[in-house]
Design a protein around this motif. Structure first.
Motif, PDB file in Angstrom:
ATOM      1  N   THR A  38       0.857  -1.184   0.000  1.00 34.76           N
ATOM      2  CA  THR A  38       0.000   0.000   0.000  1.00 34.76           C
ATOM      3  C   THR A  38       0.891   1.231   0.000  1.00 34.76           C
ATOM      4  OG1 THR A  38      -0.118  -0.317   2.405  1.00 34.76           O
ATOM      5  CG2 THR A  38      -2.010  -1.043   1.115  1.00 34.76           C
ATOM      6  N   LEU A  39       1.424   1.590  -1.147  1.00 32.12           N
ATOM      7  CA  LEU A  39       2.396   2.677  -1.226  1.00 32.12           C
ATOM      8  C   LEU A  39       1.872   3.988  -0.666  1.00 32.12           C
ATOM      9  CD1 LEU A  39       3.991   2.136  -4.730  1.00 32.12           C
ATOM     10  CD2 LEU A  39       5.213   2.194  -2.553  1.00 32.12           C
ATOM     11  N   GLY A  40       0.604   4.284  -0.916  1.00 32.18           N
ATOM     12  CA  GLY A  40       0.072   5.556  -0.445  1.00 32.18           C
ATOM     13  C   GLY A  40       0.896   6.709  -0.985  1.00 32.18           C
ATOM     14  N   ARG A  41       1.388   7.556  -0.098  1.00 35.73           N
ATOM     15  CA  ARG A  41       2.213   8.699  -0.516  1.00 35.73           C
ATOM     16  C   ARG A  41       3.708   8.403  -0.422  1.00 35.73           C
ATOM     17  NH1 ARG A  41      -0.759  11.953  -3.539  1.00 35.73           N
ATOM     18  NH2 ARG A  41      -0.105  13.977  -2.718  1.00 35.73           N
ATOM     19  N   GLY A  42       4.056   7.141  -0.173  1.00 33.77           N
ATOM     20  CA  GLY A  42       5.454   6.735  -0.262  1.00 33.77           C
ATOM     21  C   GLY A  42       6.297   6.951   0.976  1.00 33.77           C
ATOM     22  N   GLY A  43       5.688   7.284   2.105  1.00 33.02           N
ATOM     23  CA  GLY A  43       6.460   7.538   3.317  1.00 33.02           C
ATOM     24  C   GLY A  43       7.156   6.300   3.844  1.00 33.02           C
ATOM     25  N   HIS A  44       6.402   5.229   4.079  1.00 34.32           N
ATOM     26  CA  HIS A  44       7.018   3.986   4.534  1.00 34.32           C
ATOM     27  C   HIS A  44       7.986   3.454   3.478  1.00 34.32           C
ATOM     28  CE1 HIS A  44       3.376   3.507   7.293  1.00 34.32           C
ATOM     29  NE2 HIS A  44       4.406   3.420   8.104  1.00 34.32           N
ATOM     30  N   ALA A  45       7.578   3.527   2.211  1.00 32.84           N
ATOM     31  CA  ALA A  45       8.393   2.960   1.135  1.00 32.84           C
ATOM     32  C   ALA A  45       9.762   3.634   1.045  1.00 32.84           C
ATOM     33  CB  ALA A  45       7.655   3.085  -0.199  1.00 32.84           C
ATOM     34  N   SER A  46       9.814   4.951   1.185  1.00 34.64           N
ATOM     35  CA  SER A  46      11.092   5.668   1.122  1.00 34.64           C
ATOM     36  C   SER A  46      12.021   5.215   2.244  1.00 34.64           C
ATOM     37  CB  SER A  46      10.851   7.179   1.217  1.00 34.64           C
ATOM     38  OG  SER A  46      10.118   7.643   0.110  1.00 34.64           O
ATOM     39  N   ALA A  47      11.471   5.087   3.446  1.00 33.28           N
ATOM     40  CA  ALA A  47      12.286   4.653   4.582  1.00 33.28           C
ATOM     41  C   ALA A  47      12.758   3.216   4.392  1.00 33.28           C
ATOM     42  CB  ALA A  47      11.491   4.787   5.880  1.00 33.28           C
ATOM     43  N   ILE A  48      11.899   2.364   3.870  1.00 28.64           N
ATOM     44  CA  ILE A  48      12.271   0.961   3.630  1.00 28.64           C
ATOM     45  C   ILE A  48      13.381   0.882   2.593  1.00 28.64           C
ATOM     46  CG2 ILE A  48      11.460  -1.218   2.640  1.00 28.64           C
ATOM     47  CD1 ILE A  48       8.723  -0.588   3.926  1.00 28.64           C
ATOM     48  N   ALA A  49      13.240   1.637   1.512  1.00 28.74           N
ATOM     49  CA  ALA A  49      14.240   1.604   0.439  1.00 28.74           C
ATOM     50  C   ALA A  49      15.616   2.009   0.954  1.00 28.74           C
ATOM     51  CB  ALA A  49      13.807   2.514  -0.706  1.00 28.74           C
ATOM     52  N   HIS A  50      15.655   2.970   1.869  1.00 24.76           N
ATOM     53  CA  HIS A  50      16.948   3.369   2.450  1.00 24.76           C
ATOM     54  C   HIS A  50      17.553   2.230   3.261  1.00 24.76           C
ATOM     55  CE1 HIS A  50      17.710   7.604   1.485  1.00 24.76           C
ATOM     56  NE2 HIS A  50      16.399   7.729   1.425  1.00 24.76           N
ATOM     57  N   ARG A  51      16.728   1.521   3.995  1.00 24.84           N
ATOM     58  CA  ARG A  51      17.234   0.410   4.816  1.00 24.84           C
ATOM     59  C   ARG A  51      17.750  -0.751   3.958  1.00 24.84           C
ATOM     60  NH1 ARG A  51      15.371   0.238  10.315  1.00 24.84           N
ATOM     61  NH2 ARG A  51      15.035   2.389  10.985  1.00 24.84           N
ATOM     62  N   LEU A  52      17.175  -0.945   2.802  1.00 25.47           N
ATOM     63  CA  LEU A  52      17.545  -2.098   1.974  1.00 25.47           C
ATOM     64  C   LEU A  52      18.884  -1.920   1.278  1.00 25.47           C
ATOM     65  CD1 LEU A  52      14.103  -2.954   0.332  1.00 25.47           C
ATOM     66  CD2 LEU A  52      15.143  -3.943   2.381  1.00 25.47           C
ATOM     67  N   GLY A  53      19.265  -0.683   0.992  1.00 28.26           N
ATOM     68  CA  GLY A  53      20.579  -0.442   0.391  1.00 28.26           C
ATOM     69  C   GLY A  53      20.662  -0.867  -1.075  1.00 28.26           C
ATOM     70  N   ALA A  54      21.882  -0.757  -1.620  1.00 32.26           N
ATOM     71  CA  ALA A  54      22.092  -0.972  -3.049  1.00 32.26           C
ATOM     72  C   ALA A  54      21.748  -2.387  -3.501  1.00 32.26           C
ATOM     73  CB  ALA A  54      23.534  -0.639  -3.413  1.00 32.26           C
ATOM     74  N   GLY A  55      21.892  -3.360  -2.632  1.00 32.42           N
ATOM     75  CA  GLY A  55      21.607  -4.736  -3.023  1.00 32.42           C
ATOM     76  C   GLY A  55      20.171  -5.145  -2.821  1.00 32.42           C
ATOM     77  N   GLY A  56      19.334  -4.236  -2.310  1.00 35.74           N
ATOM     78  CA  GLY A  56      17.965  -4.579  -1.990  1.00 35.74           C
ATOM     79  C   GLY A  56      16.992  -4.260  -3.104  1.00 35.74           C
ATOM     80  N   LEU A  57      15.791  -4.795  -2.978  1.00 36.80           N
ATOM     81  CA  LEU A  57      14.731  -4.553  -3.953  1.00 36.80           C
ATOM     82  C   LEU A  57      13.443  -4.215  -3.212  1.00 36.80           C
ATOM     83  CD1 LEU A  57      13.387  -4.654  -6.781  1.00 36.80           C
ATOM     84  CD2 LEU A  57      13.064  -7.126  -6.408  1.00 36.80           C
ATOM     85  N   LEU A  58      12.857  -3.076  -3.560  1.00 33.86           N
ATOM     86  CA  LEU A  58      11.554  -2.680  -3.045  1.00 33.86           C
ATOM     87  C   LEU A  58      10.523  -2.867  -4.145  1.00 33.86           C
ATOM     88  CD1 LEU A  58       9.603  -1.273  -1.019  1.00 33.86           C
ATOM     89  CD2 LEU A  58      10.264   0.891  -2.094  1.00 33.86           C
ATOM     90  N   ILE A  59       9.493  -3.642  -3.855  1.00 27.33           N
ATOM     91  CA  ILE A  59       8.376  -3.826  -4.769  1.00 27.33           C
ATOM     92  C   ILE A  59       7.190  -3.071  -4.186  1.00 27.33           C
ATOM     93  CG2 ILE A  59       6.799  -5.478  -5.840  1.00 27.33           C
ATOM     94  CD1 ILE A  59       9.028  -7.586  -5.513  1.00 27.33           C
ATOM     95  N   GLY A  60       6.717  -2.072  -4.916  1.00 29.95           N
ATOM     96  CA  GLY A  60       5.636  -1.236  -4.420  1.00 29.95           C
ATOM     97  C   GLY A  60       4.351  -1.484  -5.182  1.00 29.95           C
ATOM     98  N   ILE A  61       3.247  -1.563  -4.438  1.00 32.35           N
ATOM     99  CA  ILE A  61       1.930  -1.820  -5.022  1.00 32.35           C
ATOM    100  C   ILE A  61       0.958  -0.757  -4.529  1.00 32.35           C
ATOM    101  CG2 ILE A  61       0.004  -3.458  -5.165  1.00 32.35           C
ATOM    102  CD1 ILE A  61       1.960  -5.691  -4.448  1.00 32.35           C
ATOM    103  N   ASP A  62       0.116  -0.269  -5.414  1.00 35.86           N
ATOM    104  CA  ASP A  62      -1.011   0.553  -4.984  1.00 35.86           C
ATOM    105  C   ASP A  62      -2.118   0.466  -6.017  1.00 35.86           C
ATOM    106  OD1 ASP A  62      -2.706   2.951  -4.117  1.00 35.86           O
ATOM    107  OD2 ASP A  62      -1.096   2.975  -2.632  1.00 35.86           O
TER     108      ASP A  62
END
Length: 320
Positions: A38-62
């Motif tokens: 639930t991306l919404g306005r991207g607040g949680h997603a932005s923080a998650i993406a920072h935690r995952l780093g260069a090797g991580g993958l964020l999949i966003g759905i809305d």
């Protein structure tokens, strides 16, 4: 379901609730793959993406393409190094999204079931009775049925059942009768007309508590507009929120890798009950371990800063 991505800067317009508690609950590590359902306005997603780093993958759905566009630009502008994939889809389509993203399993799934502030007050959605708006309530334009369709075509008894079952509206029969009488004169197509009809059907003392009998801290009844429950029930019905949540609760645990976390933030008693029951059932089946014996709620500091967070409840479970 469609895939999109952007990296333009954009200002934030919504405060994500329980941010610290959610990030801690997900136990994010660099290099992981995480789904924000639930991306919404991207607040949680932005923080998650920072935690995952260069090797991580964020999949966003809305399911709301407007919020998807906003969130994708916000995450892109946040400077996070993680790879990102964004999909216009409902979280009930989680399995299909993961297949499209070539993700066999993931390390975390987040679902924030609340509305974004912009959705409440933008007449495009028709969710608010604060201002006259078209009576729509669809968050996903792929849906065919609007709230106006429901109030103008449902049998009176069926409409009353929707109001009672989805929002615990104790005056559901009176409201449905008033709506049925009014629509025989002319269709009900705006939020303000519906709200006035509902208010006229409810005794003055009938709107003292929030949906589900909510009370403020300290025990005093929370005064809300008498139309609140009716609008809540219609929104849930139009967007098939109960059915979609049930689908997500069935799919997400099986999408997690061992040790992966599933976090859900709910705002209504019906939602929280479904989440709690699903988590307990999955725990009994040996699929999940429930990490929150009681739901995590906002601190007094967050409540003061963001009163809309008052009904938020976070539950977290881990894949065994």
């Amino acid at each position: 379901m469609s895939d999109s991505g952007h990296d333009l800067g954009i200002d934030a317009g919504h405060d994500p609730v329980l941010m610290r508690q959610t990030l801690e609950g997900l136990n994010l590590q660099p290099g992981q793959t995480v789904v924000d359902c639930t991306l919404g306005r991207g607040g949680h997603a932005s923080a998650i993406a920072h935690r995952l780093g260069a090797g991580g993958l964020l999949i966003g759905i809305d399911s709301d393409p407007r919020n998807l566009e906003f969130a994708s630009r916000r995450v892109g502008a946040s400077g996070a190094a993680a790879r990102v994939r964004f999909f216009h889809a409902n979280f009930a389509e989680l399995t299909d999204v993961l297949a499209a993203a070539n993700a066999t399993t993931v390390d975390g799934v987040l679902a924030d079931l609340g509305l974004s502030t912009n959705q409440l007050f933008d007449e495009h959605y028709g969710l608010s009775f604060a201002h006259p708006m078209p009576l729509d309530m669809r968050l996903d334009p792929r849906l065919d049925t609007t709230a106006a369709d429901l109030v103008n075509t449902m049998r009176e008894d069926d409409l009353a059942d929707v109001l009672y079952e989805l929002a615990q509206e104790r005056y559901s029969r009176r409201i449905a009768r008033k709506i049925a009488e009014a629509r025989r004169q002319s269709p009900i197509n705006t939020t303000d007309r519906l709200a006035e009809l509902v208010r006229s059907a409810i005794p003055r003392s009938g709107g003292a508590r929030g949906p589900g009998g909510a009370r403020k801290r300290g025990g005093a009844p929370e005064k809300i507009d008498p139309a609140t429950r009716t609008f809540l029930a219609l929104r849930i019905a139009v967007n098939r929120e109960v059915e979609n949540l049930a689908a997500l609760l069935g799919q997400a645990p099986r999408a997690l890798s061992p040790g992966g976390r599933f976090a859900v933030i709910s705002f209504q008693s019906t939602e929280d009950r479904l989440v709690n029951q699903a988590f307990r059932s999955a725990e009994q089946a040996g699929l999940l371990k429930v990490l929150t014996t009681k739901p995590v709620t906002p601190t007094d500091q967050e409540l003061a800063a963001n009163p809309r967070s008052r009904s938020a409840k976070l539950r977290v479970a881990e894949r065994v």
